[in-house]
Structure formats: C-alpha cells, structure tokens
Motif scaffolding. Structure first.
Motif, mmCIF file in Angstrom:
data_model
loop_
_atom_site.group_PDB
_atom_site.id
_atom_site.type_symbol
_atom_site.label_atom_id
_atom_site.label_comp_id
_atom_site.label_asym_id
_atom_site.label_seq_id
_atom_site.Cartn_x
_atom_site.Cartn_y
_atom_site.Cartn_z
ATOM 1 N N PHE A 273 -0.312 6.316 11.726
ATOM 2 C CA PHE A 273 -1.511 7.179 11.459
ATOM 3 C C PHE A 273 -2.501 7.047 12.555
ATOM 4 O O PHE A 273 -3.715 7.149 12.393
ATOM 5 C CB PHE A 273 -1.955 7.543 10.147
ATOM 6 N N LEU B 205 2.411 4.461 15.755
ATOM 7 C CA LEU B 205 2.862 5.704 15.478
ATOM 8 C C LEU B 205 1.513 6.744 15.382
ATOM 9 O O LEU B 205 0.849 6.491 14.614
ATOM 10 C CB LEU B 205 3.791 5.592 14.257
ATOM 11 N N LEU B 206 1.706 7.630 16.122
ATOM 12 C CA LEU B 206 0.395 8.493 16.136
ATOM 13 C C LEU B 206 0.280 9.275 15.026
ATOM 14 O O LEU B 206 1.429 9.758 14.477
ATOM 15 C CB LEU B 206 0.319 9.359 17.601
ATOM 16 N N ASP B 207 -0.871 9.724 14.506
ATOM 17 C CA ASP B 207 -0.942 10.541 13.401
ATOM 18 C C ASP B 207 -0.516 12.033 14.176
ATOM 19 O O ASP B 207 -1.289 12.632 14.939
ATOM 20 C CB ASP B 207 -2.485 10.608 12.952
ATOM 21 N N SER B 208 0.296 12.644 13.619
ATOM 22 C CA SER B 208 0.870 13.807 14.015
ATOM 23 C C SER B 208 1.609 14.785 12.922
ATOM 24 O O SER B 208 2.483 14.217 12.376
ATOM 25 C CB SER B 208 1.851 13.694 15.129
ATOM 26 N N VAL C 1 5.452 14.283 13.054
ATOM 27 C CA VAL C 1 6.051 13.165 12.146
ATOM 28 C C VAL C 1 6.098 13.744 10.850
ATOM 29 O O VAL C 1 7.479 13.441 10.297
ATOM 30 C CB VAL C 1 5.012 11.976 12.113
ATOM 31 N N ALA C 2 5.175 14.202 9.871
ATOM 32 C CA ALA C 2 5.511 14.787 8.983
ATOM 33 C C ALA C 2 6.749 15.664 8.880
ATOM 34 O O ALA C 2 7.367 15.835 7.811
ATOM 35 C CB ALA C 2 4.231 15.192 8.199
ATOM 36 N N ASP D 36 12.998 0.969 -2.582
ATOM 37 C CA ASP D 36 11.956 1.769 -3.367
ATOM 38 C C ASP D 36 12.730 2.501 -4.489
ATOM 39 O O ASP D 36 13.669 3.237 -4.440
ATOM 40 C CB ASP D 36 11.305 2.879 -2.240
ATOM 41 N N LYS E 256 0.986 -1.188 0.069
ATOM 42 C CA LYS E 256 -0.130 -0.016 -0.033
ATOM 43 C C LYS E 256 0.972 1.253 -0.022
ATOM 44 O O LYS E 256 1.860 1.187 0.767
ATOM 45 C CB LYS E 256 -0.747 0.118 1.149
ATOM 46 N N GLY E 257 0.543 2.251 -0.857
ATOM 47 C CA GLY E 257 1.379 3.410 -0.806
ATOM 48 C C GLY E 257 1.069 4.187 0.362
ATOM 49 O O GLY E 257 -0.084 4.168 0.858
ATOM 50 N N GLY E 258 2.110 5.021 0.839
ATOM 51 C CA GLY E 258 1.832 6.126 1.984
ATOM 52 C C GLY E 258 1.381 5.381 3.014
ATOM 53 O O GLY E 258 0.645 6.449 3.885
ATOM 54 N N ALA E 259 1.689 4.210 3.332
ATOM 55 C CA ALA E 259 1.404 3.805 4.682
ATOM 56 C C ALA E 259 2.223 3.996 5.814
ATOM 57 O O ALA E 259 1.845 3.647 6.808
ATOM 58 C CB ALA E 259 1.170 2.140 4.309
ATOM 59 N N GLY E 260 3.231 4.645 5.626
ATOM 60 C CA GLY E 260 4.112 4.765 6.727
ATOM 61 C C GLY E 260 5.357 3.900 6.886
ATOM 62 O O GLY E 260 6.095 3.544 7.711
ATOM 63 N N LYS E 261 5.611 3.121 5.431
ATOM 64 C CA LYS E 261 6.846 2.247 5.448
ATOM 65 C C LYS E 261 8.288 3.121 5.472
ATOM 66 O O LYS E 261 9.004 2.560 6.350
ATOM 67 C CB LYS E 261 6.989 1.856 4.157
ATOM 68 N N SER E 262 8.323 4.157 4.890
ATOM 69 C CA SER E 262 9.773 4.909 5.049
ATOM 70 C C SER E 262 9.855 5.401 6.442
ATOM 71 O O SER E 262 10.794 5.452 6.982
ATOM 72 C CB SER E 262 9.641 5.803 3.947
ATOM 73 N N VAL E 263 8.883 6.168 6.912
ATOM 74 C CA VAL E 263 9.120 6.772 8.372
ATOM 75 C C VAL E 263 9.244 5.376 9.337
ATOM 76 O O VAL E 263 10.188 5.867 10.365
ATOM 77 C CB VAL E 263 7.884 7.523 9.017
HETATM 78 N N1 LIG Z 1 2.019 9.320 11.630
HETATM 79 C C1 LIG Z 1 2.057 10.221 10.793
HETATM 80 N N2 LIG Z 1 1.439 11.499 10.813
HETATM 81 C C2 LIG Z 1 1.586 12.466 10.101
HETATM 82 N N3 LIG Z 1 2.180 12.021 8.779
HETATM 83 C C3 LIG Z 1 2.783 11.031 8.483
HETATM 84 C C4 LIG Z 1 2.751 9.930 9.648
HETATM 85 N N4 LIG Z 1 3.583 8.819 9.140
HETATM 86 C C5 LIG Z 1 3.980 9.369 7.605
HETATM 87 N N5 LIG Z 1 3.485 10.557 7.489
HETATM 88 C C6 LIG Z 1 3.607 11.275 6.232
HETATM 89 O O1 LIG Z 1 3.071 10.553 5.128
HETATM 90 C C7 LIG Z 1 3.483 10.513 3.878
HETATM 91 C C8 LIG Z 1 3.695 8.984 3.736
HETATM 92 O O2 LIG Z 1 4.704 8.329 4.781
HETATM 93 P P1 LIG Z 1 5.755 7.294 4.180
HETATM 94 O O3 LIG Z 1 6.452 8.028 3.086
HETATM 95 O O4 LIG Z 1 6.621 6.778 5.322
HETATM 96 O O5 LIG Z 1 4.923 6.242 3.484
HETATM 97 P P2 LIG Z 1 5.423 5.081 2.468
HETATM 98 O O6 LIG Z 1 4.674 3.886 2.679
HETATM 99 O O7 LIG Z 1 6.867 4.962 2.614
HETATM 100 O O8 LIG Z 1 4.873 5.501 1.090
HETATM 101 P P3 LIG Z 1 5.508 5.227 -0.319
HETATM 102 O O9 LIG Z 1 4.329 4.165 -0.771
HETATM 103 O O10 LIG Z 1 5.224 6.488 -1.217
HETATM 104 O O11 LIG Z 1 6.808 4.895 -0.111
HETATM 105 C C9 LIG Z 1 4.695 11.194 4.350
HETATM 106 O O12 LIG Z 1 4.765 12.563 3.761
HETATM 107 C C10 LIG Z 1 5.044 11.240 5.597
HETATM 108 O O13 LIG Z 1 5.777 12.380 6.054
#
Ligand SMILES: Nc1ncnc2c1ncn2[C@@H]1O[C@H](COP(=O)(O)OP(=O)(O)OP(=O)(O)O)[C@@H](O)[C@H]1O
Ligand SMILES: [Mg+2]
Length: 204
Positions: free
Chosen positions: A142, A169-172, A175-176, A40, A11-18
């Motif tokens: 989130f 990881l709290l939505d905050s 974090v971003a 990636d 899933k994209g944008g799920a918080g993998k990288s953070v």
């Molecule tokens: N807990 C959080 N609260 C707020 N923003 C967040 C949180 N976790 C991640 N983000 C933001 O959401 C976006 C997506 O996070 P991230 O890049 O970690 O996801 P990803 O799964 O690696 O995405 P991709 O599939 O594009 O590689 C980023 O801009 C990140 O800063």
C-alpha cells in the motif's frame, strides 16, 4: 528441500495474501515448481486459486489449504517436489498457526502497510520470528510514493529496526482488481522483484 518463504505479519489486511500469491506465481513463471500453502483458516488463497481456474487462467502454483499448528512437521509430505514453497500466513488471531508458518520457513517476508497506523504489530511479528530464529525481511505494501504518510512509515520501520527489502507494492486499484486472477501488471512486477531480491539474499 524446497526454499520456504512465510509471508507473515500479525495484522489483518496488510497484503499478506497478495504478496504470497505474487511471489509464488513469479516463481512458477520462472520455471520453478511452486507450491502455495494457504495457512489462513479463511482460505483466501485457496479461493483465489479456484476463481482463477473458473476464469480459465488457473494459477501456475499448486495451492494447498493447510491452516495447521503443526505445519513444520507436515511440510515434507505436503510439498513433495516443490522448489519453492510460499506460505500465506493467517490473520492475527491465529497465533499458533503464525508461529508454525514461521518455524516451517527459511525466511519470513513481513508485509508492512506504508501507513504508520498499520505498523503497530510489526514489533510483535519481529519477536515471533526472533524466537524461532528465522530471518525477517519487511516489504512495503500500500505504498504511496512521495507522500508524507509513506515517509512516516519509512521512519517508523527504521525505528523498529526492520530489515526492509527495496521491492514494494504500490497502493493501486490495479492490485485489488487482481483478486481471483493470475497476477498481472504491478502485482506481477512486484512478485518478480520480490523473487529476484530474495534469491539474491539467499545466495549471500
Ligand atoms: N497495494 C494494494 N493496493 C490496493 N489494494 C490492495 C493492495 N494490496 C492489497 N490490496 C487489497 O487489500 C485487501 C487486503 O489484501 P490481502 O488480502 O492481501 O491482505 P491480507 O493481509 O492477506 O489480509 P487478511 O489478514 O484478511 O488475510 C484485498 O482486498 C486486496 O485486494
Ligand atoms: Mg490473507
């Protein structure tokens, strides 16, 4: 051999990288030799590391970009001397690389956005890990404490049979705001919690 954690969800944008960066940096902070493999093709973690370096506070992990379908074969030579390797998984379209990341790992950490609509790819991710015989732990990202949406997400991962970690990881916006920086505040705490929990699980 380094302990290897693949951070994967289809899933994209799920918080993998953070998650990968927080975990790798927590390990480095604790004194371990930490390597972060960015699997990636868009190179988000590599870019993050470059930005942190430019900001004068480089990441403490060694960051390597390697979005390759033959990761398992290459791990030994790309991560010599590492105690812990964290793989930042690819976006959903890159199935071959996602499979390779999982096969290269001792354990999969699967970020689960705490929003039911974003959990649709959880079963497919569980299946991929099961095929490879690698254990999976889910972790909420989130997460909005005390909300109906978080409760609904908890119910759904239970239905899917996900083995959830208690770290979350709290939505905050804090974090971003960590983008391109060494993790601090809630993101750094999340990394430490994850590391502690995974270390405990590995010893079980
Ligand atoms: N807990 C959080 N609260 C707020 N923003 C967040 C949180 N976790 C991640 N983000 C933001 O959401 C976006 C997506 O996070 P991230 O890049 O970690 O996801 P990803 O799964 O690696 O995405 P991709 O599939 O594009 O590689 C980023 O801009 C990140 O800063
Ligand atoms: Mg990413």
């Amino acid at each position: 051999m380094a302990y290897t954690v693949a951070v994967v969800v289809l899933k994209g944008g799920a918080g993998k990288s953070v998650t990968a960066i927080a975990l790798g940096e927590a390990a480095a902070e604790s004194g371990a030799a930490s390597t972060l493999v960015d699997a990636d093709p868009m190179g988000g973690s590599v870019r993050h590391a470059l930005l942190a370096e430019q900001a004068g506070r480089p990441l403490r992990s060694t960051v390597i970009g390697l979005p390759a379908g033959d990761l398992p074969k290459r791990m030994g030579s790309i991560t010599p001397g590492a105690d812990i390797v964290t793989i930042d998984g690819p976006p959903p379209g890159a199935l071959k690389i996602a499979r390779a990341a999982i096969e290269a790992a001792d354990v999969v950490v699967m970020p689960c956005p705490a929003r039911p609509g974003d959990l649709d790819r959880v079963p497919a991710t569980l299946e991929l890990a099961a095929d490879a015989g690698v254990p999976v732990y889910g972790v909420f990202t989130f997460y909005k404490r005390g909300t109906n949406i978080a409760d609904a997400a908890e119910t759904l991962v239970k239905q899917y049979g996900v083995n959830m970690l208690s770290s979350r990881l709290l939505d905050s916006s804090k974090v971003a705001e960590n983008y391109g920086l060494r993790p601090r505040g809630p993101l750094a705490r999340y990394g430490r919690d994850l590391l502690e929990e995974l270390t405990r699980k590995a010893a079980e």
